[in-house]
Design an enzyme around this catalytic site. Sequence first.
Site, PDB file in Angstrom:
ATOM      1  N   HIS A  17       1.428   9.877  -6.527  1.00 55.21           N
ATOM      2  CA  HIS A  17       0.648   8.674  -6.857  1.00 55.21           C
ATOM      3  C   HIS A  17       0.008   8.823  -8.245  1.00 55.21           C
ATOM      4  O   HIS A  17       0.006   7.882  -9.041  1.00 55.21           O
ATOM      5  CB  HIS A  17      -0.501   8.465  -5.853  1.00 55.21           C
ATOM      6  CG  HIS A  17      -0.083   8.177  -4.453  1.00 55.21           C
ATOM      7  ND1 HIS A  17      -0.538   8.899  -3.381  1.00 55.21           N
ATOM      8  CD2 HIS A  17       0.728   7.214  -3.931  1.00 55.21           C
ATOM      9  CE1 HIS A  17      -0.034   8.413  -2.263  1.00 55.21           C
ATOM     10  NE2 HIS A  17       0.753   7.389  -2.569  1.00 55.21           N
ATOM     11  N   LYS A  41      -3.325   0.609  10.813  1.00 57.14           N
ATOM     12  CA  LYS A  41      -2.928   1.999  10.591  1.00 57.14           C
ATOM     13  C   LYS A  41      -4.111   2.915  10.844  1.00 57.14           C
ATOM     14  O   LYS A  41      -5.214   2.654  10.361  1.00 57.14           O
ATOM     15  CB  LYS A  41      -2.502   2.169   9.119  1.00 57.14           C
ATOM     16  CG  LYS A  41      -1.038   2.431   8.895  1.00 57.14           C
ATOM     17  CD  LYS A  41      -0.800   2.758   7.422  1.00 57.14           C
ATOM     18  CE  LYS A  41       0.662   2.919   7.094  1.00 57.14           C
ATOM     19  NZ  LYS A  41       0.880   3.139   5.651  1.00 57.14           N
ATOM     20  N   ARG A  90      10.427   6.326  -4.806  1.00 56.82           N
ATOM     21  CA  ARG A  90      10.841   7.726  -4.791  1.00 56.82           C
ATOM     22  C   ARG A  90      12.344   7.865  -4.630  1.00 56.82           C
ATOM     23  O   ARG A  90      12.977   8.696  -5.249  1.00 56.82           O
ATOM     24  CB  ARG A  90      10.159   8.476  -3.635  1.00 56.82           C
ATOM     25  CG  ARG A  90       8.704   8.757  -3.864  1.00 56.82           C
ATOM     26  CD  ARG A  90       8.037   9.168  -2.602  1.00 56.82           C
ATOM     27  NE  ARG A  90       8.185   8.128  -1.594  1.00 56.82           N
ATOM     28  CZ  ARG A  90       7.536   8.111  -0.433  1.00 56.82           C
ATOM     29  NH1 ARG A  90       6.738   9.085  -0.121  1.00 56.82           N
ATOM     30  NH2 ARG A  90       7.710   7.114   0.411  1.00 56.82           N
ATOM     31  N   SER A 129       2.221  11.094   1.471  1.00 57.77           N
ATOM     32  CA  SER A 129       0.915  11.398   2.076  1.00 57.77           C
ATOM     33  C   SER A 129       1.118  11.919   3.493  1.00 57.77           C
ATOM     34  O   SER A 129       0.417  12.831   3.932  1.00 57.77           O
ATOM     35  CB  SER A 129       0.033  10.149   2.107  1.00 57.77           C
ATOM     36  OG  SER A 129      -0.235   9.698   0.809  1.00 57.77           O
TER      37      SER A 129
HETATM   38  O1  PNS Z   1       0.867   3.016   0.521  1.00 59.24           O
HETATM   39  P1  PNS Z   1       1.533   1.984   1.397  1.00 59.24           P
HETATM   40  O2  PNS Z   1       0.980   2.073   2.809  1.00 59.24           O
HETATM   41  O3  PNS Z   1       3.020   2.079   1.374  1.00 59.24           O
HETATM   42  O4  PNS Z   1       1.113   0.547   0.797  1.00 59.24           O
HETATM   43  C1  PNS Z   1       1.582  -0.667   1.373  1.00 59.24           C
HETATM   44  C2  PNS Z   1       0.885  -1.894   0.746  1.00 59.24           C
HETATM   45  C3  PNS Z   1      -0.621  -1.678   0.722  1.00 59.24           C
HETATM   46  C4  PNS Z   1       1.365  -2.090  -0.657  1.00 59.24           C
HETATM   47  C5  PNS Z   1       1.259  -3.136   1.585  1.00 59.24           C
HETATM   48  O5  PNS Z   1       1.190  -2.801   2.933  1.00 59.24           O
HETATM   49  C6  PNS Z   1       0.346  -4.329   1.321  1.00 59.24           C
HETATM   50  O6  PNS Z   1       0.258  -4.823   0.214  1.00 59.24           O
HETATM   51  N1  PNS Z   1      -0.353  -4.763   2.370  1.00 59.24           N
HETATM   52  C7  PNS Z   1      -1.304  -5.849   2.290  1.00 59.24           C
HETATM   53  C8  PNS Z   1      -0.898  -6.967   3.249  1.00 59.24           C
HETATM   54  C9  PNS Z   1       0.102  -7.893   2.578  1.00 59.24           C
HETATM   55  O7  PNS Z   1      -0.142  -8.441   1.531  1.00 59.24           O
HETATM   56  N2  PNS Z   1       1.277  -8.088   3.224  1.00 59.24           N
HETATM   57  C10 PNS Z   1       2.292  -8.995   2.718  1.00 59.24           C
HETATM   58  C11 PNS Z   1       3.479  -8.264   2.167  1.00 59.24           C
HETATM   59  S1  PNS Z   1       4.592  -7.905   3.497  1.00 59.24           S
END
Ligand code: PNS
Length: 163
Positions: A17, A41, A90, A129
């Site tokens: 990150h 989560k 990645r 993570s």
């Molecule tokens: O580090 P992560 O868990 O892979 O991040 C995922 C993230 C935070 C980018 C994604 O889950 C997100 O933006 N969630 C917010 C909810 C949202 O906007 N959902 C619509 C897109 S499917």
Amino acid sequence: MKTAIYPGSFDPVTYGHLDVIKRAAAMFDELTVSVLDNVNKIALFSVTERVNILKEVTKEMPNVKVDSFSGLLIDYAGEKDVHIAIRGLRAVTDFEYELQIAQTNRTLSKGSLDTVFLTTSLEYAYLSSSSVKEIARFHGDVSQCVPDFVAEMIYEKYGHKHR
Ligand code: PNS
């Protein structure tokens, strides 16, 4: 001013990150790294802990801010008037999931929120993570994955002071 948001769980932030943060910060005038407060989560670190860790590891980066959000990314980005989300890729396995999120966000926001992908540097391509937490949980060495103070914090969460 060119601005972007780097959203994620950051539970916890890894060197992978950090690599994306540094490179994105060099491309934009201001980068906000934002922790998702995700009710679906179960996280090891609270949102406040994750924000504080991120603040510590980015303290030498003047154009990087740290924040948190809940709900939809497009709403949060809209409130901040930011039109670019940063995500790290990645491997091909990330691509399908990331493509879906990026396209959903672009469609839902009516083109207002686009996603810029940075390919993770090869030395961090294996890092996640989740794997860092699993290694630390069983006393493994995560010194190549996260800063030392973060490693100590993870070990403490699992009830052991050191590895
Ligand atoms: O580090 P992560 O868990 O892979 O991040 C995922 C993230 C935070 C980018 C994604 O889950 C997100 O933006 N969630 C917010 C909810 C949202 O906007 N959902 C619509 C897109 S499917």
